[in-house]
Design a protein around this motif. Structure first.
Motif, PDB file in Angstrom:
ATOM      1  N   ASP A   1       0.771  -1.144  -0.060  1.00 49.56           N
ATOM      2  CA  ASP A   1      -0.019  -0.035  -0.221  1.00 49.56           C
ATOM      3  C   ASP A   1       0.985   1.227   0.047  1.00 49.56           C
ATOM      4  N   ALA A   2       1.817   1.021   0.834  1.00 50.40           N
ATOM      5  CA  ALA A   2       2.800   2.318   0.742  1.00 50.40           C
ATOM      6  C   ALA A   2       3.540   2.600  -0.415  1.00 50.40           C
TER       7      ALA A   2
ATOM      8  N   THR B   1       0.773   4.237  -2.877  1.00 54.05           N
ATOM      9  CA  THR B   1       0.777   5.611  -2.430  1.00 54.05           C
ATOM     10  C   THR B   1       1.849   6.414  -3.008  1.00 54.05           C
TER      11      THR B   1
ATOM     12  N   TRP C   1      10.305   6.856   4.615  1.00 49.39           N
ATOM     13  CA  TRP C   1       9.102   7.121   3.982  1.00 49.39           C
ATOM     14  C   TRP C   1       8.067   6.028   3.839  1.00 49.39           C
ATOM     15  N   ILE C   2       8.823   5.165   3.188  1.00 57.12           N
ATOM     16  CA  ILE C   2       7.783   3.785   2.907  1.00 57.12           C
ATOM     17  C   ILE C   2       7.540   3.229   4.251  1.00 57.12           C
TER      18      ILE C   2
ATOM     19  N   THR D   1       5.009   5.209   6.331  1.00 58.02           N
ATOM     20  CA  THR D   1       3.776   5.240   5.544  1.00 58.02           C
ATOM     21  C   THR D   1       2.866   3.817   5.713  1.00 58.02           C
ATOM     22  N   ALA D   2       3.745   2.701   5.620  1.00 55.70           N
ATOM     23  CA  ALA D   2       3.165   1.369   5.693  1.00 55.70           C
ATOM     24  C   ALA D   2       2.861   1.411   7.236  1.00 55.70           C
TER      25      ALA D   2
ATOM     26  N   ARG E   1      -0.604   2.911   7.638  1.00 58.41           N
ATOM     27  CA  ARG E   1      -1.560   2.061   6.943  1.00 58.41           C
ATOM     28  C   ARG E   1      -1.801   1.006   8.091  1.00 58.41           C
TER      29      ARG E   1
END
Length: 411
Positions: free
Chosen positions: A36-37, A40, A57-58, A61-62, A65
């Motif tokens: 999902d990351a 995005t 960032w990944i 973000t993951a 989520r």
């Protein structure tokens, strides 16, 4: 931009999954969150630009989520408990949790190589999680149909879930029992990096570099294990040839045609040093023998100066240690150099279970070419080219086929 994201995916997928699995303790949730990351990233980075720390960032973000998903799916009573399962990255582990393995990706390999899983499933699952390899790529490595490998991966994940296998750091006493599968994972990751099973480029440098990095960490973790040093020696000796393995245009250059002055002598010396340490221990294993084979290649200043009888003797030892169709195929290549292509072809034609493997048909094509059996060689080259998913290999095989004479040659 898409090229940047593809590169970051190749480089960081395994690390991100390893970090999320460590926090979540659940494979599917971690994988889905990381995927999902990246989705995005595909939508937002073309607008906002690549962040200064793409990997951070990944992972962030993951993780966010995953938290959102757990909160949505949890009941009201246990929603808070579910969220507490997610320890923020960088938080100190609890007492006894850190164990001897400190690298997230190496830890993931050891935890996935749990004895409750079948050996092949351990390796396949770790390749999926750590290497970011697709089911088709892993299936090629195991010489099985893609559907079969997909079922194995689903069963492995299901067994972990249903048996409640914890994603904990293995204790010192657990390491030796999991070592064989861990070594197999590292070697397959390295091989995928050295010759990618699919894509436009011959290699995936990020995977080879990661396998070597993990091999060095594993050597530091288990310094008295000869097979650990043997595998690291093997990877370094093979990696040393990378600068001469492709042309300026990215085309494959076979071993016999490579400019050996381009080979990395520092890596060769490191590999030789590791191998000498292994020889002093006198506990030979498959990776040490394969390293010795590649050391013989690295000793030859020219292809013509290669000590093929010594290589054949080493393949005889390897066959005694780990008999199998792939070893038999590579041994046949050495037989061709010592006893001629006819003797080798009879051995290749007797090998079972490799009909779906493009290397089998490529070796057979080369032997037929050397025997002057051009029509059969052309068919074998066509078969090999159709089976490989790597564009550089396909170009090489097609070019070799084009050099065949139009008519059968004899004599």
């Amino acid at each position: 931009m898409s090229g940047d994201i593809d590169r970051i995916f190749r480089q960081e997928y395994g690390r991100a999954v390893a970090v999320l699995v460590r926090s979540l303790g659940d494979i599917d949730t971690a994988e889905e969150a990381v995927q999902d990351a990246f989705l995005t990233a595909v939508r937002t980075w073309p607008v906002t630009g690549v962040p200064p720390s793409p990997a951070g960032w990944i992972i962030t973000t993951a993780r966010n989520r995953a938290i959102d998903r757990l909160r949505r799916e949890s009941t009201r009573a246990d929603r808070h408990a579910q969220a507490l399962l997610l320890r923020p990255p960088g938080a100190a582990p609890g007492p006894g949790q850190e164990g001897p393995v400190h690298d997230d990706r190496l830890r993931l390999i050891f935890t996935c190589c749990h004895p409750a899983l079948a050996p092949a499933a351990r390796v396949a699952l770790t390749l999926r999680l750590l290497g970011g390899l697709g089911t088709a790529q892993i299936a090629r490595a195991f010489l099985v149909p893609e559907a079969t490998m997909a079922q194995r991966l689903v069963r492995a994940k299901g067994k972990i879930r249903d048996a409640g296998i914890a994603y904990r750091v293995p204790h010192d006493s657990d390491l030796p029992d999991r070592l064989r599968a861990v070594l197999a994972v590292l070697y397959l990751i390295f091989n995928e990096g050295y010759t990618a099973s699919s894509g436009d480029y011959l290699t995936r440098d990020d995977l080879s570099a990661e396998a070597i990095r993990l091999g060095r960490l594993l050597t530091a973790l288990m310094p008295d294990e000869p097979e650990v040093r043997g595998l690291l020696a093997l990877m370094l000796l093979i990696e040393s040839r990378r600068p001469g393995r492709t042309s300026a245009t990215g085309d494959l250059v076979p071993l016999g045609d490579q400019d050996r002055t381009l080979w990395d002598r520092a890596l060769i010396e490191q590999g030789h040093d590791l191998l000498r340490w292994c020889l002093r221990r006198d506990r030979p294993g498959p990776y040490q023998v394969q390293a010795a084979i590649n050391a013989v290649h690295s000793d030859a200043a020219t292809a013509a100066g290669t000590d093929w009888p010594q290589i054949l003797t080493l393949y005889d030892h390897l066959t005694a240690l780990t008999p199998g169709p792939v070893v038999a195929l590579h041994r046949a290549v050495a037989v061709a150099e010592v006893h001629g292509p006819a003797a080798a072809l009879s051995l290749v034609d007797a090998i079972d279970d490799l009909d779906r493997h493009h290397t089998f048909h490529a070796v057979r094509a080369d032997l037929l070419r050397r025997l002057g059996r051009a029509p059969e060689a052309a068919a074998a080259y066509d078969h090999a080219a159709a089976l490989t998913g790597n564009a550089a290999e396909r170009r090489f095989l097609t070019a070799r086929r084009a050099t065949l004479p139009a008519r059968r040659q004899t004599g």
